[in-house]
Design a protein around this motif. Structure first.
Motif, PDB file in Angstrom:
ATOM      1  N   ILE A  53      40.767   8.042  20.481  1.00  0.00           N
ATOM      2  CA  ILE A  53      41.743   8.716  19.632  1.00  0.00           C
ATOM      3  C   ILE A  53      41.032   9.790  18.816  1.00  0.00           C
ATOM      4  O   ILE A  53      39.967   9.533  18.245  1.00  0.00           O
ATOM      5  N   ASP A  54      41.611  10.970  18.749  1.00  0.00           N
ATOM      6  CA  ASP A  54      41.070  12.026  17.903  1.00  0.00           C
ATOM      7  C   ASP A  54      40.979  11.489  16.469  1.00  0.00           C
ATOM      8  O   ASP A  54      41.986  11.057  15.895  1.00  0.00           O
ATOM      9  N   PRO A  55      39.785  11.485  15.860  1.00  0.00           N
ATOM     10  CA  PRO A  55      39.636  10.885  14.529  1.00  0.00           C
ATOM     11  C   PRO A  55      40.517  11.527  13.465  1.00  0.00           C
ATOM     12  O   PRO A  55      41.018  10.844  12.573  1.00  0.00           O
ATOM     13  N   ARG A  56      40.741  12.845  13.570  1.00  0.00           N
ATOM     14  CA  ARG A  56      41.612  13.491  12.582  1.00  0.00           C
ATOM     15  C   ARG A  56      43.053  13.039  12.745  1.00  0.00           C
ATOM     16  O   ARG A  56      43.760  12.827  11.759  1.00  0.00           O
ATOM     17  N   ALA A  57      43.481  12.877  13.992  1.00  0.00           N
ATOM     18  CA  ALA A  57      44.839  12.388  14.232  1.00  0.00           C
ATOM     19  C   ALA A  57      44.991  10.954  13.748  1.00  0.00           C
ATOM     20  O   ALA A  57      46.008  10.586  13.149  1.00  0.00           O
ATOM     21  N   LEU A  58      43.967  10.123  13.987  1.00  0.00           N
ATOM     22  CA  LEU A  58      44.027   8.731  13.539  1.00  0.00           C
ATOM     23  C   LEU A  58      44.086   8.660  12.023  1.00  0.00           C
ATOM     24  O   LEU A  58      44.907   7.929  11.444  1.00  0.00           O
ATOM     25  N   ARG A  59      43.244   9.439  11.367  1.00  0.00           N
ATOM     26  CA  ARG A  59      43.164   9.382   9.906  1.00  0.00           C
ATOM     27  C   ARG A  59      44.394   9.999   9.225  1.00  0.00           C
ATOM     28  O   ARG A  59      44.951   9.429   8.281  1.00  0.00           O
ATOM     29  N   ASP A  60      44.826  11.172   9.708  1.00  0.00           N
ATOM     30  CA  ASP A  60      45.837  11.949   8.982  1.00  0.00           C
ATOM     31  C   ASP A  60      47.266  11.718   9.469  1.00  0.00           C
ATOM     32  O   ASP A  60      48.211  11.886   8.700  1.00  0.00           O
ATOM     33  N   ASP A 159      50.380  17.644  17.576  1.00  0.00           N
ATOM     34  CA  ASP A 159      49.354  18.062  18.546  1.00  0.00           C
ATOM     35  C   ASP A 159      49.839  17.739  19.959  1.00  0.00           C
ATOM     36  O   ASP A 159      49.372  16.785  20.585  1.00  0.00           O
ATOM     37  N   PRO A 160      50.783  18.530  20.499  1.00  0.00           N
ATOM     38  CA  PRO A 160      51.347  18.219  21.833  1.00  0.00           C
ATOM     39  C   PRO A 160      50.292  18.170  22.926  1.00  0.00           C
ATOM     40  O   PRO A 160      50.349  17.297  23.797  1.00  0.00           O
ATOM     41  N   GLU A 161      49.319  19.066  22.874  1.00  0.00           N
ATOM     42  CA  GLU A 161      48.298  19.103  23.929  1.00  0.00           C
ATOM     43  C   GLU A 161      47.425  17.858  23.905  1.00  0.00           C
ATOM     44  O   GLU A 161      47.164  17.231  24.937  1.00  0.00           O
ATOM     45  N   GLY A 162      46.965  17.460  22.709  1.00  0.00           N
ATOM     46  CA  GLY A 162      46.119  16.274  22.601  1.00  0.00           C
ATOM     47  C   GLY A 162      46.861  15.011  23.006  1.00  0.00           C
ATOM     48  O   GLY A 162      46.315  14.154  23.713  1.00  0.00           O
ATOM     49  N   LEU A 166      46.134  12.442  26.283  1.00  0.00           N
ATOM     50  CA  LEU A 166      45.959  11.005  26.101  1.00  0.00           C
ATOM     51  C   LEU A 166      46.892  10.219  27.015  1.00  0.00           C
ATOM     52  O   LEU A 166      46.502   9.222  27.631  1.00  0.00           O
ATOM     53  N   LEU A 167      48.127  10.667  27.144  1.00  0.00           N
ATOM     54  CA  LEU A 167      49.091   9.990  28.017  1.00  0.00           C
ATOM     55  C   LEU A 167      48.710  10.138  29.486  1.00  0.00           C
ATOM     56  O   LEU A 167      48.904   9.219  30.286  1.00  0.00           O
ATOM     57  N   GLY A 211      36.736  12.024  23.320  1.00  0.00           N
ATOM     58  CA  GLY A 211      36.781  12.879  22.160  1.00  0.00           C
ATOM     59  C   GLY A 211      38.216  13.302  21.959  1.00  0.00           C
ATOM     60  O   GLY A 211      39.155  12.594  22.267  1.00  0.00           O
ATOM     61  N   ARG A 212      38.445  14.494  21.503  1.00  0.00           N
ATOM     62  CA  ARG A 212      39.787  14.955  21.198  1.00  0.00           C
ATOM     63  C   ARG A 212      40.633  14.987  22.454  1.00  0.00           C
ATOM     64  O   ARG A 212      40.224  15.462  23.497  1.00  0.00           O
ATOM     65  N   GLY A 213      41.848  14.449  22.320  1.00  0.00           N
ATOM     66  CA  GLY A 213      42.813  14.564  23.405  1.00  0.00           C
ATOM     67  C   GLY A 213      42.539  13.685  24.594  1.00  0.00           C
ATOM     68  O   GLY A 213      43.099  13.882  25.663  1.00  0.00           O
ATOM     69  N   GLY A 214      41.624  12.712  24.476  1.00  0.00           N
ATOM     70  CA  GLY A 214      41.436  11.770  25.577  1.00  0.00           C
ATOM     71  C   GLY A 214      40.461  12.234  26.629  1.00  0.00           C
ATOM     72  O   GLY A 214      40.363  11.659  27.693  1.00  0.00           O
ATOM     73  N   THR A 215      39.681  13.311  26.385  1.00  0.00           N
ATOM     74  CA  THR A 215      38.699  13.747  27.360  1.00  0.00           C
ATOM     75  C   THR A 215      37.486  12.844  27.281  1.00  0.00           C
ATOM     76  O   THR A 215      36.928  12.662  26.210  1.00  0.00           O
ATOM     77  N   PRO A 216      37.044  12.254  28.413  1.00  0.00           N
ATOM     78  CA  PRO A 216      35.929  11.303  28.363  1.00  0.00           C
ATOM     79  C   PRO A 216      34.673  11.935  27.799  1.00  0.00           C
ATOM     80  O   PRO A 216      34.332  13.062  28.133  1.00  0.00           O
ATOM     81  N   GLU A 217      33.975  11.193  26.921  1.00  0.00           N
ATOM     82  CA  GLU A 217      32.704  11.650  26.412  1.00  0.00           C
ATOM     83  C   GLU A 217      31.599  11.250  27.371  1.00  0.00           C
ATOM     84  O   GLU A 217      31.741  10.316  28.144  1.00  0.00           O
ATOM     85  N   ARG A 218      30.492  11.956  27.305  1.00  0.00           N
ATOM     86  CA  ARG A 218      29.370  11.665  28.181  1.00  0.00           C
ATOM     87  C   ARG A 218      28.871  10.250  27.914  1.00  0.00           C
ATOM     88  O   ARG A 218      28.695   9.846  26.784  1.00  0.00           O
TER      89      ARG A 218
END
Length: 226
Positions: A53-60, A159-162, A166-167, A211-218
């Motif tokens: 989950i995008d941390p800013r979206a989770l927090r705010d 944040d429609p794109e993020g 995620l979906l 990271g943001r929007g559900g893109t896998p991190e390394r």
């Protein structure tokens, strides 16, 4: 492995050293994730573990509409067939998912651990009955965050794109889950996914560790199961 060179085997190559700049960049990214969040709080632990989950979206966006639940071992969070109004995210502890079939013993589908969701985000949005019963499995109990559907709808608006990314990652995860359940039904699933193994891919949440929007991190693992 000790004695590999003496036995005539070539020693494994050393792992490449991480640059100082990479370590600094990771530290700065972690600081940004936790900016303004008090250490030791449930919100702090949720941001640290639920990295899909995008941390800013989770927090705010999500957190102000969410609630924290502390449940003892053996407590049932939801039953198979329920249509849920919240996404249950495990922050501390462990939750087991069992599928019940008439005239058959319960089947353990998976364990949900810190940072993972006990139910499906896509199933929540589509109002689909959950396929398993969720029970707190850790002896010390579990702490979870219930993120309501209205919060996810607000996230989609802000944040429609993020939210769409995620979906999409959740839809891919459910394809893997369908294969997993089919293999378990015909008796082959335990060869690929033992109950205590990561399941049809393990990651912190309904999609890949992201990271943001559900893109896998390394370095992240594959998606988690139901």
């Amino acid at each position: 492995r000790a004695g590999a060179a003496a036995a005539g085997e070539s020693p494994a190559p050393a792992a490449p050293a991480r640059s100082a700049s990479a370590s600094v960049a990771e530290g700065q990214q972690g600081s940004r994730r936790m900016s303004g969040v008090e250490p030791g709080t449930v919100l702090h632990d949720a941001i640290a573990s639920a990295r899909w989950i995008d941390p800013r979206a989770l927090r705010d966006v999500l957190w102000p509409l969410s609630s924290v639940v502390t449940a003892p071992v053996g407590d049932e969070l939801f039953d198979q067939g329920d249509v849920l109004d919240d996404l249950w995210v495990v922050v501390r502890g462990r939750v087991s998912l069992h599928r019940h079939t008439p005239r058959h013993p319960p089947t353990l589908l998976a364990h949900r651990r810190t940072g993972q969701a006990a139910n499906s985000l896509l199933g929540l949005v589509s109002r689909t009955p959950v396929p398993a019963r969720a029970t707190v499995a850790s002896s010390a109990g579990a702490t979870l965050v219930r993120v309501p559907l209205v919060a996810w709808r607000r996230y989609l608006e802000t944040d429609p794109e993020g939210a769409a990314e995620l979906l999409r990652s959740e839809a891919l995860r459910l394809e893997r889950l369908t294969l997993y359940i089919l293999l378990r039904y015909i008796g082959l699933g335990h060869f690929l996914y033992p109950p205590d193994a990561p399941g049809p891919g393990a990651s912190p949440g309904p999609g890949p560790a992201a990271g943001r929007g559900g893109t896998p991190e390394r370095g992240s693992a594959a998606p988690a199961g139901p």
